[in-house]
Design a protein around this motif. Structure first.
Motif, PDB file in Angstrom:
ATOM      1  N   ILE A 192      13.665  -7.528  13.190  1.00  0.00           N
ATOM      2  CA  ILE A 192      12.945  -6.892  14.297  1.00  0.00           C
ATOM      3  C   ILE A 192      12.110  -5.704  13.791  1.00  0.00           C
ATOM      4  N   SER A 193      12.579  -5.074  12.717  1.00  0.00           N
ATOM      5  CA  SER A 193      11.934  -3.858  12.200  1.00  0.00           C
ATOM      6  C   SER A 193      10.863  -4.156  11.159  1.00  0.00           C
ATOM      7  N   LYS A 194      10.307  -5.357  11.147  1.00  0.00           N
ATOM      8  CA  LYS A 194       9.298  -5.705  10.146  1.00  0.00           C
ATOM      9  C   LYS A 194       8.097  -4.767  10.132  1.00  0.00           C
ATOM     10  N   PRO A 195       7.555  -4.358  11.297  1.00  0.00           N
ATOM     11  CA  PRO A 195       6.394  -3.451  11.243  1.00  0.00           C
ATOM     12  C   PRO A 195       6.672  -2.140  10.521  1.00  0.00           C
ATOM     13  N   VAL A 196       7.783  -1.481  10.858  1.00  0.00           N
ATOM     14  CA  VAL A 196       8.089  -0.201  10.206  1.00  0.00           C
ATOM     15  C   VAL A 196       8.504  -0.426   8.759  1.00  0.00           C
ATOM     16  N   LEU A 197       9.131  -1.562   8.458  1.00  0.00           N
ATOM     17  CA  LEU A 197       9.468  -1.880   7.073  1.00  0.00           C
ATOM     18  C   LEU A 197       8.202  -2.054   6.230  1.00  0.00           C
ATOM     19  N   ALA A 198       7.177  -2.691   6.824  1.00  0.00           N
ATOM     20  CA  ALA A 198       5.917  -2.885   6.101  1.00  0.00           C
ATOM     21  C   ALA A 198       5.253  -1.550   5.804  1.00  0.00           C
ATOM     22  N   VAL A 199       5.225  -0.673   6.805  1.00  0.00           N
ATOM     23  CA  VAL A 199       4.608   0.641   6.612  1.00  0.00           C
ATOM     24  C   VAL A 199       5.357   1.434   5.549  1.00  0.00           C
ATOM     25  N   ALA A 247     -10.923   2.722 -17.413  1.00  0.00           N
ATOM     26  CA  ALA A 247      -9.992   1.583 -17.366  1.00  0.00           C
ATOM     27  C   ALA A 247      -8.616   2.023 -16.881  1.00  0.00           C
ATOM     28  N   GLY A 248      -8.144   3.167 -17.384  1.00  0.00           N
ATOM     29  CA  GLY A 248      -6.851   3.679 -16.943  1.00  0.00           C
ATOM     30  C   GLY A 248      -6.838   4.029 -15.469  1.00  0.00           C
ATOM     31  N   SER A 249      -7.903   4.665 -15.005  1.00  0.00           N
ATOM     32  CA  SER A 249      -7.994   5.028 -13.584  1.00  0.00           C
ATOM     33  C   SER A 249      -8.079   3.784 -12.703  1.00  0.00           C
ATOM     34  N   SER A 250      -8.842   2.793 -13.149  1.00  0.00           N
ATOM     35  CA  SER A 250      -8.956   1.547 -12.375  1.00  0.00           C
ATOM     36  C   SER A 250      -7.621   0.821 -12.323  1.00  0.00           C
ATOM     37  N   PHE A 251      -6.900   0.829 -13.436  1.00  0.00           N
ATOM     38  CA  PHE A 251      -5.588   0.185 -13.484  1.00  0.00           C
ATOM     39  C   PHE A 251      -4.607   0.834 -12.517  1.00  0.00           C
ATOM     40  N   MET A 252      -4.788   2.127 -12.257  1.00  0.00           N
ATOM     41  CA  MET A 252      -3.930   2.834 -11.314  1.00  0.00           C
ATOM     42  C   MET A 252      -4.319   2.536  -9.868  1.00  0.00           C
ATOM     43  N   VAL A 253      -5.610   2.401  -9.605  1.00  0.00           N
ATOM     44  CA  VAL A 253      -6.107   2.323  -8.229  1.00  0.00           C
ATOM     45  C   VAL A 253      -6.056   0.907  -7.662  1.00  0.00           C
ATOM     46  N   ILE A 254      -6.417  -0.081  -8.469  1.00  0.00           N
ATOM     47  CA  ILE A 254      -6.596  -1.450  -7.959  1.00  0.00           C
ATOM     48  C   ILE A 254      -5.334  -2.010  -7.287  1.00  0.00           C
ATOM     49  N   PRO A 255      -4.125  -1.891  -7.877  1.00  0.00           N
ATOM     50  CA  PRO A 255      -2.932  -2.429  -7.195  1.00  0.00           C
ATOM     51  C   PRO A 255      -2.690  -1.799  -5.827  1.00  0.00           C
ATOM     52  N   ILE A 256      -2.935  -0.491  -5.696  1.00  0.00           N
ATOM     53  CA  ILE A 256      -2.735   0.178  -4.415  1.00  0.00           C
ATOM     54  C   ILE A 256      -3.710  -0.358  -3.376  1.00  0.00           C
ATOM     55  N   VAL A 257      -4.962  -0.562  -3.772  1.00  0.00           N
ATOM     56  CA  VAL A 257      -5.975  -1.101  -2.852  1.00  0.00           C
ATOM     57  C   VAL A 257      -5.586  -2.503  -2.405  1.00  0.00           C
ATOM     58  N   ILE A 258      -5.106  -3.328  -3.337  1.00  0.00           N
ATOM     59  CA  ILE A 258      -4.710  -4.700  -3.004  1.00  0.00           C
ATOM     60  C   ILE A 258      -3.542  -4.700  -2.016  1.00  0.00           C
ATOM     61  N   ILE A 259      -2.517  -3.888  -2.301  1.00  0.00           N
ATOM     62  CA  ILE A 259      -1.363  -3.802  -1.403  1.00  0.00           C
ATOM     63  C   ILE A 259      -1.787  -3.322  -0.024  1.00  0.00           C
ATOM     64  N   PHE A 260      -2.665  -2.328   0.011  1.00  0.00           N
ATOM     65  CA  PHE A 260      -3.116  -1.793   1.296  1.00  0.00           C
ATOM     66  C   PHE A 260      -3.893  -2.846   2.089  1.00  0.00           C
ATOM     67  N   LEU A 261      -4.766  -3.596   1.436  1.00  0.00           N
ATOM     68  CA  LEU A 261      -5.555  -4.607   2.138  1.00  0.00           C
ATOM     69  C   LEU A 261      -4.672  -5.726   2.691  1.00  0.00           C
ATOM     70  N   ILE A 262      -3.605  -6.054   1.972  1.00  0.00           N
ATOM     71  CA  ILE A 262      -2.719  -7.131   2.419  1.00  0.00           C
ATOM     72  C   ILE A 262      -1.901  -6.703   3.640  1.00  0.00           C
ATOM     73  N   PHE A 263      -1.415  -5.462   3.628  1.00  0.00           N
ATOM     74  CA  PHE A 263      -0.478  -5.022   4.667  1.00  0.00           C
ATOM     75  C   PHE A 263      -1.075  -4.029   5.658  1.00  0.00           C
ATOM     76  N   GLN A 264      -2.405  -3.868   5.661  1.00  0.00           N
ATOM     77  CA  GLN A 264      -2.999  -2.855   6.517  1.00  0.00           C
ATOM     78  C   GLN A 264      -2.783  -3.133   8.008  1.00  0.00           C
ATOM     79  N   LYS A 265      -2.631  -4.393   8.393  1.00  0.00           N
ATOM     80  CA  LYS A 265      -2.460  -4.713   9.805  1.00  0.00           C
ATOM     81  C   LYS A 265      -1.153  -4.169  10.366  1.00  0.00           C
ATOM     82  N   TYR A 266      -0.184  -3.890   9.475  1.00  0.00           N
ATOM     83  CA  TYR A 266       1.103  -3.384   9.942  1.00  0.00           C
ATOM     84  C   TYR A 266       1.117  -1.868  10.122  1.00  0.00           C
ATOM     85  N   ILE A 267       0.091  -1.185   9.609  1.00  0.00           N
ATOM     86  CA  ILE A 267       0.133   0.276   9.608  1.00  0.00           C
ATOM     87  C   ILE A 267       0.124   0.831  11.029  1.00  0.00           C
TER      88      ILE A 267
END
Length: 277
Positions: A192-199, A247-267
């Motif tokens: 039942i708590s999937k929305p808050v778990l996603a956030v 390259a180091g900065s991109s390696f840090m940023v890209i995974p966060i952007v991907i995760i955010f785009l996938i789960f943004q609907k739950y925010i």
């Protein structure tokens, strides 16, 4: 008259949309330039005349990250810390469920005490926590980096607020059917708590992936450094190697952007927590 209002409303929406599109382009431009520059050679980045797209695409900067930049070790440490942070997420969910649905002596006082810790800046508690871990011989270890961030008052508060709105009749019905408390929590409350778990999952991932200050304080050996600490070390050791830094900065940023785009609907779902009692 209605037609005129509709036309005015449509024009307003178009203007607002154009303004937002321009603002989005201005916001994303530095990140786009950073990512594209990570595929350029250092000589190309250092040229006076710059182009958005690389003239000669190269992956050498990313290869150097893991060969000379030691990013493989930093990535492993960051993934371990992030993985244990999700274990802490479950502990926070258990605590929130306990405060929401169980009545015990001192529950209100204890919950206020938990909330009170949110008013204390993390920098204030760093020295006491460091001294405690030092006494326990946990400094300069991954365990010392992981333990202080396992639970958090804000996460407990968010879970408690969400789970307070779950109907008690569902829980009572499960108990009458012979379900144990563990079964109720794992098979009823958590689904039942999937929305808050996603956030909280997004926030947990971002916190673990970007962990910088505490690993820098607690770890003396580079083999325990995280990606953020490694990136700062990289900028100090390779000041003029802009391609490697991009390259180091991109390696840090890209995974966060991907995760955010996938789960943004739950925010919005997760943060739109209102009491209905």
């Amino acid at each position: 008259m209605d037609t005129g209002k509709q036309e005015a409303s449509r024009q307003t929406k178009i203007i607002v949309g154009l303004i937002l599109a321009v603002w989005a382009l201005v916001t994303i431009a530095p990140f786009l330039w950073m990512i594209l520059s990570s595929f350029k050679s250092n000589a190309e980045i250092s040229q006076m005349s710059q182009s958005i797209l690389p003239h000669h695409w190269t992956l050498q900067n990313y290869k150097d990250l893991f060969i000379s930049g030691n990013f493989g070790v930093y990535l492993k440490n960051t993934l371990i810390i992030t993985g244990f942070s999700f274990i802490g997420l479950l502990l926070n969910a258990m605590a929130g469920y306990g405060f929401a649905k169980f009545k015990f002596k001192g529950r209100g006082v204890l919950f206020i005490a938990v909330l009170a810790t949110m008013m204390i800046p993390g920098q204030v508690t760093m020295i006491p926590v460091y001294l405690i871990l030092n006494q326990a011989h946990l400094t300069n270890t991954l365990t010392g980096i992981i333990l202080p961030s396992l639970v958090g008052a804000f996460s407990i508060f968010l879970f408690r607020q969400f789970m307070s709105n779950i109907s008690d009749s569902i829980i009572e019905a499960a108990r009458l059917d012979g379900a144990s408390e563990w079964y109720i929590f794992w098979h009823i409350i958590l689904p039942i708590s999937k929305p808050v778990l996603a956030v909280q999952g997004i926030l947990t991932f971002i916190g673990g992936w970007n962990s910088f200050l505490w690993p820098l304080i607690i770890a003396n050996d580079q083999k325990y450094y995280t990606l953020s600490v490694g990136l700062q070390l990289l900028q100090g050791q390779h000041t003029s190697d802009y391609g490697l830094q991009m390259a180091g900065s991109s390696f840090m940023v890209i995974p966060i952007v991907i995760i955010f785009l996938i789960f943004q609907k739950y925010i919005l779902q997760g943060f739109n927590i209102q009491a209905e009692k």
